[in-house]
Write an enzyme that holds these catalytic residues in place. Structure first.
Site, PDB file in Angstrom:
ATOM      1  N   HIS A  13       0.858  -1.180   0.000  1.00 57.24           N
ATOM      2  CA  HIS A  13       0.000   0.000   0.000  1.00 57.24           C
ATOM      3  C   HIS A  13       0.898   1.235   0.000  1.00 57.24           C
ATOM      4  O   HIS A  13       2.128   1.120  -0.029  1.00 57.24           O
ATOM      5  CB  HIS A  13      -0.948  -0.008   1.212  1.00 57.24           C
ATOM      6  CG  HIS A  13      -0.261  -0.245   2.517  1.00 57.24           C
ATOM      7  ND1 HIS A  13       0.581   0.679   3.098  1.00 57.24           N
ATOM      8  CD2 HIS A  13      -0.271  -1.321   3.361  1.00 57.24           C
ATOM      9  CE1 HIS A  13       1.045   0.202   4.243  1.00 57.24           C
ATOM     10  NE2 HIS A  13       0.565  -1.008   4.429  1.00 57.24           N
TER      11      HIS A  13
ATOM     12  N   HIS B 137       4.027   1.368   2.277  1.00 56.50           N
ATOM     13  CA  HIS B 137       5.242   0.699   1.778  1.00 56.50           C
ATOM     14  C   HIS B 137       5.923   1.560   0.704  1.00 56.50           C
ATOM     15  O   HIS B 137       7.144   1.703   0.683  1.00 56.50           O
ATOM     16  CB  HIS B 137       4.892  -0.653   1.139  1.00 56.50           C
ATOM     17  CG  HIS B 137       4.315  -1.655   2.084  1.00 56.50           C
ATOM     18  ND1 HIS B 137       3.007  -2.075   2.012  1.00 56.50           N
ATOM     19  CD2 HIS B 137       4.865  -2.329   3.119  1.00 56.50           C
ATOM     20  CE1 HIS B 137       2.785  -2.971   2.963  1.00 56.50           C
ATOM     21  NE2 HIS B 137       3.886  -3.140   3.652  1.00 56.50           N
TER      22      HIS B 137
ATOM     23  N   LYS C 123       4.643   2.997  12.169  1.00 55.26           N
ATOM     24  CA  LYS C 123       3.403   2.353  12.634  1.00 55.26           C
ATOM     25  C   LYS C 123       3.761   1.145  13.497  1.00 55.26           C
ATOM     26  O   LYS C 123       3.149   0.898  14.527  1.00 55.26           O
ATOM     27  CB  LYS C 123       2.519   1.920  11.462  1.00 55.26           C
ATOM     28  CG  LYS C 123       1.224   1.212  11.933  1.00 55.26           C
ATOM     29  CD  LYS C 123       0.355   0.792  10.784  1.00 55.26           C
ATOM     30  CE  LYS C 123       0.838  -0.469  10.129  1.00 55.26           C
ATOM     31  NZ  LYS C 123       0.565  -1.703  10.917  1.00 55.26           N
TER      32      LYS C 123
ATOM     33  N   SER D 197      -2.352  -0.310   6.402  1.00 56.95           N
ATOM     34  CA  SER D 197      -1.908  -1.647   6.791  1.00 56.95           C
ATOM     35  C   SER D 197      -2.438  -2.645   5.780  1.00 56.95           C
ATOM     36  O   SER D 197      -3.561  -2.480   5.272  1.00 56.95           O
ATOM     37  CB  SER D 197      -2.446  -1.999   8.185  1.00 56.95           C
ATOM     38  OG  SER D 197      -2.254  -3.372   8.465  1.00 56.95           O
ATOM     39  N   SER D 198      -1.646  -3.675   5.503  1.00 56.22           N
ATOM     40  CA  SER D 198      -2.110  -4.740   4.601  1.00 56.22           C
ATOM     41  C   SER D 198      -3.355  -5.412   5.159  1.00 56.22           C
ATOM     42  O   SER D 198      -4.204  -5.908   4.422  1.00 56.22           O
ATOM     43  CB  SER D 198      -0.995  -5.775   4.401  1.00 56.22           C
ATOM     44  OG  SER D 198       0.166  -5.141   3.902  1.00 56.22           O
ATOM     45  N   ARG D 199      -3.480  -5.417   6.479  1.00 52.79           N
ATOM     46  CA  ARG D 199      -4.633  -6.077   7.118  1.00 52.79           C
ATOM     47  C   ARG D 199      -5.943  -5.326   6.860  1.00 52.79           C
ATOM     48  O   ARG D 199      -7.015  -5.904   7.014  1.00 52.79           O
ATOM     49  CB  ARG D 199      -4.394  -6.190   8.625  1.00 52.79           C
ATOM     50  CG  ARG D 199      -3.229  -7.101   8.985  1.00 52.79           C
ATOM     51  CD  ARG D 199      -2.907  -7.049  10.474  1.00 52.79           C
ATOM     52  NE  ARG D 199      -1.625  -7.685  10.739  1.00 52.79           N
ATOM     53  CZ  ARG D 199      -1.464  -8.978  10.981  1.00 52.79           C
ATOM     54  NH1 ARG D 199      -2.511  -9.766  10.996  1.00 52.79           N
ATOM     55  NH2 ARG D 199      -0.272  -9.479  11.220  1.00 52.79           N
TER      56      ARG D 199
END
Length: 280
Positions: free
Chosen positions: A34, A37, A149, A185-187
């Site tokens: 995202h 990154h 983060k 976040s990837s989550r």
């Protein structure tokens, strides 16, 4: 942009760049990339000559096997995104490449790994140290870039570099946020529409907590944050602590001369979100 899966090919290319006198910047990721990154890669491109990004979902840092299974894997999309960045080499290995046999190394970070995330995710930071130390050994970067983060992870990576006496500068980069404040976040990809609408309540509460610190004690602020987040039916706080930013010791008073960081983990359905804020 070159994409490699084998260590030998990775090291040969990096060695060639180093022979030409170029500095190496490294951004380790677990993919599902995202803007957060990409901002690390942009920073690496500004500060170093040759940028390497790794994409590897590391099994040893998941204490919850279900979490490992559900972690988003989007390699093709990730590579498309990276084409538009300063990244020049992508290392996307298989598990057996990184762990030809079980890694039994045990790192000791003392209190740093026992508080906050460490309290709720036993073994997590040992797994992080295993994979990051391997990736550092393979890429031998001059600088490595990590987001704030994952504040505790950043502290532990710095301790790892010190323990192993590695000539690598760890560069901390600001947390990137969505327009509504939710930490990228990837989550976040796993949140339902309804959960996604409610998740920004976490950061809104943290920002308000910074103002509350003017009139409340440390313990009062901690209690207020947990109660305020938990009032939202979609959110359940796992922990909220205020510590210093080096030893992760609990802050008892705002008068402490140390830098103060409030860190939390919140469950939003089955998705566990982390965030933090610096108290001025």
């Amino acid at each position: 942009m070159l994409v490699v899966k084998e260590i030998k090919e990775l090291q040969e290319r990096i060695a060639r760049e180093k022979q030409e006198g170029r500095t190496i910047g490294f951004v380790p990721t677990m993919g599902a990339l995202h803007q957060g990154h990409l901002s690390l890669i942009e920073k690496a491109g500004q500060q170093t000559d040759f940028v390497v990004t790794s994409i590897f979902v590391n099994p040893t840092q998941f204490n919850d096997k279900k979490d490992l299974t559900n972690y988003p894997r989007t390699l093709d999309k990730d590579l498309e995104l990276l084409q538009e960045t300063a990244c020049q080499l992508v290392f996307a290995p298989e598990v057996k490449t990184i762990y030809p046999q079980e890694d039994k190394r045990q790192f000791n970070f003392g209190k740093l790994e026992q508080v906050l995330e460490g309290q709720f995710r036993p073994g997590h930071f040992n797994g992080v140290a295993q994979v990051v130390s391997k990736l550092f050994d393979m890429t031998k970067p001059d600088q490595a870039f990590f987001g704030q983060k994952d504040f505790q992870q950043l502290v532990i990576i710095k301790a790892l570099v010190k323990q192993l006496n590695l000539p690598i500068e760890i560069v901390a980069c600001p947390t990137m946020r969505e327009e509504d404040g939710l930490a990228m976040s990837s989550r976040n990809q796993r949140l339902t529409d309804e959960q996604r609408q409610n998740a920004p309540h976490i950061y809104q509460t943290l920002k308000q907590a910074r103002n509350k610190a003017r009139s409340m004690s440390v313990n009062e602020v901690k209690q207020w944050v947990i109660e305020t987040i938990d009032q939202n039916e979609f959110l359940q706080t796992e922990y909220f602590e205020i510590t210093d930013d080096e030893n992760l010791d609990t802050i008892e008073s705002w008068n402490s001369p140390l830098n103060k960081v409030g860190s939390l983990a919140v469950h939003c359905g089955e998705v566990r979100l982390i965030d933090n804020i610096v108290f001025e």
